[in-house]
Design a protein around this motif. Structure first.
Motif, mmCIF file in Angstrom:
data_model
loop_
_atom_site.group_PDB
_atom_site.id
_atom_site.type_symbol
_atom_site.label_atom_id
_atom_site.label_comp_id
_atom_site.label_asym_id
_atom_site.label_seq_id
_atom_site.Cartn_x
_atom_site.Cartn_y
_atom_site.Cartn_z
ATOM 1 N N MET A 151 0.853 -1.206 0.000
ATOM 2 C CA MET A 151 0.000 0.000 0.000
ATOM 3 C C MET A 151 0.874 1.235 0.000
ATOM 4 O O MET A 151 1.810 1.352 0.775
ATOM 5 N N THR A 152 0.542 2.136 -0.872
ATOM 6 C CA THR A 152 1.338 3.350 -0.943
ATOM 7 C C THR A 152 0.542 4.523 -0.376
ATOM 8 O O THR A 152 -0.657 4.429 -0.140
ATOM 9 N N GLU A 153 1.230 5.601 -0.185
ATOM 10 C CA GLU A 153 0.583 6.824 0.281
ATOM 11 C C GLU A 153 -0.563 7.187 -0.657
ATOM 12 O O GLU A 153 -0.410 7.113 -1.876
ATOM 13 N N PRO A 154 -1.673 7.576 -0.127
ATOM 14 C CA PRO A 154 -2.807 7.902 -0.998
ATOM 15 C C PRO A 154 -2.567 9.194 -1.777
ATOM 16 O O PRO A 154 -1.866 10.099 -1.324
ATOM 17 N N THR A 161 -3.776 12.604 -2.901
ATOM 18 C CA THR A 161 -4.756 13.529 -2.305
ATOM 19 C C THR A 161 -5.103 14.705 -3.207
ATOM 20 O O THR A 161 -5.904 15.546 -2.832
ATOM 21 N N THR A 192 -10.162 20.675 1.908
ATOM 22 C CA THR A 192 -10.045 19.987 0.613
ATOM 23 C C THR A 192 -9.827 21.008 -0.498
ATOM 24 O O THR A 192 -8.977 20.812 -1.382
ATOM 25 N N HIS A 215 -6.320 22.510 -0.217
ATOM 26 C CA HIS A 215 -5.325 21.514 -0.615
ATOM 27 C C HIS A 215 -5.232 21.411 -2.135
ATOM 28 O O HIS A 215 -4.188 21.051 -2.683
ATOM 29 N N ARG A 258 -15.920 13.087 5.054
ATOM 30 C CA ARG A 258 -16.000 12.443 3.737
ATOM 31 C C ARG A 258 -16.881 13.252 2.777
ATOM 32 O O ARG A 258 -16.530 13.456 1.609
ATOM 33 N N GLU A 306 -15.385 16.655 1.670
ATOM 34 C CA GLU A 306 -14.375 16.404 0.634
ATOM 35 C C GLU A 306 -15.075 16.099 -0.700
ATOM 36 O O GLU A 306 -14.723 16.662 -1.751
#
Lengths: 334, 334, 334, 334
Positions: free
Chosen positions: C1-4, C6, C39, C42, C281, C284
């Motif tokens: 699993m890798t960093e999500p 974003t 969100t 970002h 959730r 976002e």
């Protein structure tokens, strides 16, 4: 809409079930016991309560229980049937003794409320003695494949979150970094949910291989953004735990941090509504499953409906963390 | 009964006060700040808020604050003025700079909310610069002479008690012994109150010289009485702490125990009513004390009335734990 | 699993969004606002906060807000943007004024957090002025089609359940019947969940046409079963409410009951984790929806995934209560 | 400091006591029962538990109870002995029957946990039959002369305060006035404490004769100060209650308000630490009082020590509200 039909068909002719709780206790176990007792009673089936899990099953520590025995228990933490980790159950002889006790008590099926260790114990009983068993997922860790959530998970999250809220008060007042370790065994479910709900700056879970050194950069960025205090959540299953993360931060940035390991408080307390409702649904479903002639499966809840998953799949298949939530945790810590 | 008189005479001609929070944060500090601001405003006196305790006073990190700035803060944990431990304040030069800042801001008196370290800082300011200072007891430890209780103590007790209730759920379900360490620095006040309220089997406080070995006998008696689970409370100031007590039990009885160190969660959270009311009364009293020309004293509450205790007495005189409560803890663990 | 990952693609070229809360407040609205702000930021998009709902939009009561403005708000009840019921928004002229304000502020899309009344307001803005709008379901009533749950519902349930637990203490001690009215407008979602989680003997919801007279028989059966106290839950939307049910019991059985109408406390309080996570959730998802060029839809959560439902469907289609839960409530009150 | 002496001399030769709870239930009653049972047992005295108050005493509904029977009850709301309001006890014949039951059970003294109605019942038993009785103040209203606080008061305050905090969320979000009615029978203790701790703008208590019309001026001033929302606390004993105050505000200012009557939730719930500790101390003191040969008195706590007040004084003498607190409420609502 008419009154719902509450009597379930009983093709298997079930007359008497036994119920036990096993492994670590979880809030909502009493609600599950209550649901088993009342659903069975409502359908004309008797219930035998087994005390202290498989250990009590081995020793014959059991008694008939009725609807009044579980009155006023739905809101209580822990388990009125007690729980224990049993050594004798690990041997075929131990399990044979338990199977005999069930037969002596004229029990037609056994409901086991617990986690994967408990499900192993139930599975062997079925395999070796052909005894009908149904598993009910009761563990705060939420690490069982085949159910969206496990009984106790919601309350554990709420307890951990309450602690995070309290620590943030102090962290913000002192402009400090708090590194908080939450439970979850080998899984990051609790950590992830608490991180999003607690507005954490960073979260470390066993499911992600990222090195702890990365936190140094994050803390530096956080300081650069003008954040005077930070909350960092670490799952107990993450290598090194909160102490490791704290050490890495100190070595990499010179910043002192406070470590808080929340520990066993996450297992106790009055269950929140979501756990009571889940436990009520699954306790009912477990009795129905035995009435329907099912065995060696766990009853779970998936997308609002009831699932029946072979017990061995619950520990063999891997339940991933919610990746959307993981992304969300990152995005919102901006 | 007629409407109460809310305007206080001002023989000292007080025009402007400063307020700061210092040392460890405690729930209710915001209620105290609010009470200072509103009592002063109500009496025509301006208020300067100093951020980050004596460190901010040294650096001149201060601003005028009014009644609306403290609206909706009475229920918040932590301190909106922030707090810090100041190194510069330990030197006479550091304090001289702070005194100058107060004079530059035309402040007539300083109110310091904190514990004994903070009171030392205030005392020196008065001694060296003749600056009027009033202390308000704000610490969860309840270890200041001259007041029945300190702001934050009640909430810390409630938080610790909530944790004890949760751990008892698990302890009772697993028939285990829990050894729980609560805060209190060198004093056993929190431990004693939590032990009585939590129905603990035993409590260890720094004020009693009893050896930890004694616990072995107690645990044996408890087991003999048929108690399957036990809660043992240990004050952090007791030599060896919870780990020491746990080790002694294991060595003396072979029984395994679970240790839980509650830690910093005891500092945070929404203050309970008793802390908000105490903070409100003492914040009001602190402003009145300056208006009356008092200085170098702590305002406290004793038996329902307001006390004024010379600051140096608050740390020089020893505040004993409540011995009746200690006896009660013993009697009720029968 | 890798960093999500974003960062979200922005084909619509969104540069600035506005956000408002409208209608009754619900716990978790602040978490939703925070998620929108963070969100957007970002992803390089600016955010305008509109105060007091459509009333403020009409009046131009708006300002740019950034990530630091929403720091430390995720745990707060109510809404930092305030809310109001707007009369001016009911007229096309009122809405034209609001549309103009949005254009003057160079806003590219509007996010409306609220219930069906608020969604009507958003829908008209889109219909009449072609302005991109996204709805986020924020109401304790859980009565919007197209999402499993609405923001605030989980906390309202928990608050009501806490009250039920308290009333049960008194009910059991006095051997009394309590008839408790919970919120939910025209829907029985809260009532049903609280009934199961609270172990209620009976529940009355607007979705079921059963006559209140039926309760007489139930109470008689309950007394016959030896239940000395009872908890009966009534949704505010059930004809006659708790008072009506109480009267029917008294007339039919002679038994006195105590009525408790929980009222507005169900709207407030620190949001529980489930509401904070849902709000995070959906906040976002609302920004992503505008970036993707969507409009006139509500973002919801269904079975773990994000749904996009045309706004008009959210009030035109009927969301049924969970019938399994309704059956479960009956079965477990044995 | 040495280990405390926990055995009390027994000059009266007490061998068996009875204990009952009577009147409205209050959180902490179980902690008081537990303290009576354990203190008696520790001193070699047996305990008879009487169920359903004086009604059960009249009917002979009683049984021996031991230390294990009260295990794990200290944290529970309500009363395990149940309570009732007795009609038969109002007649001399009814009381004679109860006295006979006590003698038949060889009981040497009776401990009554309740409020002034219950104390009347105990007083008559002593007057008419010379039976030793001790009262323990158990009522949320705090309206008994001779003790600083009554068991249950602290928890009721906390429950009401929690509701006020929740309502403030909504009030602030909608810029509304909330008029909140709290319990307290004819006294304003709860209202006053909640008003200070809740940061209320105004409080109405039965002890102050001020006309409700005055609130109009206060609300106008509050609006003029820029306060958009307000919290007004009304004691249930204030003429007209919350509805009356709301009506007066509407008629005088045109402002709409929301009324919230908190009701019976204030009686239930897990007792807070202060109630558990008070109950533990007073339960112990009640047994000691009987051992010392005292009768017809209430044990109370005044300024940290135990008081013994003739029962009739507890209702004949008037306990005033805390006037300092009343002034404080006014000052801080600036």
């Amino acid at each position: 809409m008419t009154e719902p039909q509450t009597h379930h068909p009983n093709p298997s002719g079930l007359k008497r079930v036994a119920v036990l709780t096993s492994g670590g206790d979880a809030p909502g176990m009493n609600a599950a016991i209550r649901a088993v007792v009342r659903t069975a009673t409502h359908n004309g089936i008797e219930v035998v309560g087994v005390r202290r899990g498989f250990q009590g099953l081995h020793e014959g520590d059991m008694a008939l229980i009725g609807p009044r025995d579980v009155a006023n228990t739905i809101q209580r933490g822990g388990t009125i049937l007690l729980t224990a980790r049993s050594h004798t159950w690990r041997s075929p002889e131990g399990r044979a003794k338990g199977a005999q006790n069930l037969r002596d008590w004229q029990v037609d099926g056994l409901i086991v409320i617990g986690g994967d260790g408990s499900f192993h114990g139930a599975h062997y009983l079925q395999q070796e003695h052909g005894f009908p068993v149904i598993g009910v997922p009761g563990t705060i860790d939420n690490d069982l494949y085949g159910t969206d959530h496990t009984i106790g998970y919601f309350t554990a999250v709420e307890t951990a979150l309450d602690a995070v809220d309290k620590l943030r008060d102090t962290g913000a007042s002192h402009e400090r970094i708090f590194v908080i370790e939450v439970m979850g065994r080998h899984a990051g479910h609790i950590a992830l949910e608490v991180a999003v709900a607690g507005g954490a700056e960073e979260v470390f879970i066993p499911e992600d291989a990222k090195p702890v050194d990365g936190v140094v950069e994050i803390v530096k960025q956080s300081l650069a953004k003008g954040k005077a205090s930070s909350i960092i959540i670490v799952a107990e299953g993450y290598p090194g735990g909160a102490e490791g993360v704290s050490k890495a931060i100190h070595e990499g940035t010179g910043q002192e941090t406070r470590v808080s390991i929340l520990g066993h408080i996450q297992r106790g307390g009055t269950p929140v509504s979501s756990d009571r409702v889940l436990a009520s649904r699954l306790g009912e479903a477990a009795v129905y499953a035995l009435m329907d002639g099912k065995s060696d499966v766990m009853v779970g809840r998936q997308g609002g409906g009831i699932s029946h998953i072979p017990l061995h799949e619950t520990w063999e298949k891997k339940k991933d963390v919610n990746r959307d939530l993981y992304r969300c945790a990152k995005t919102l810590s901006v």
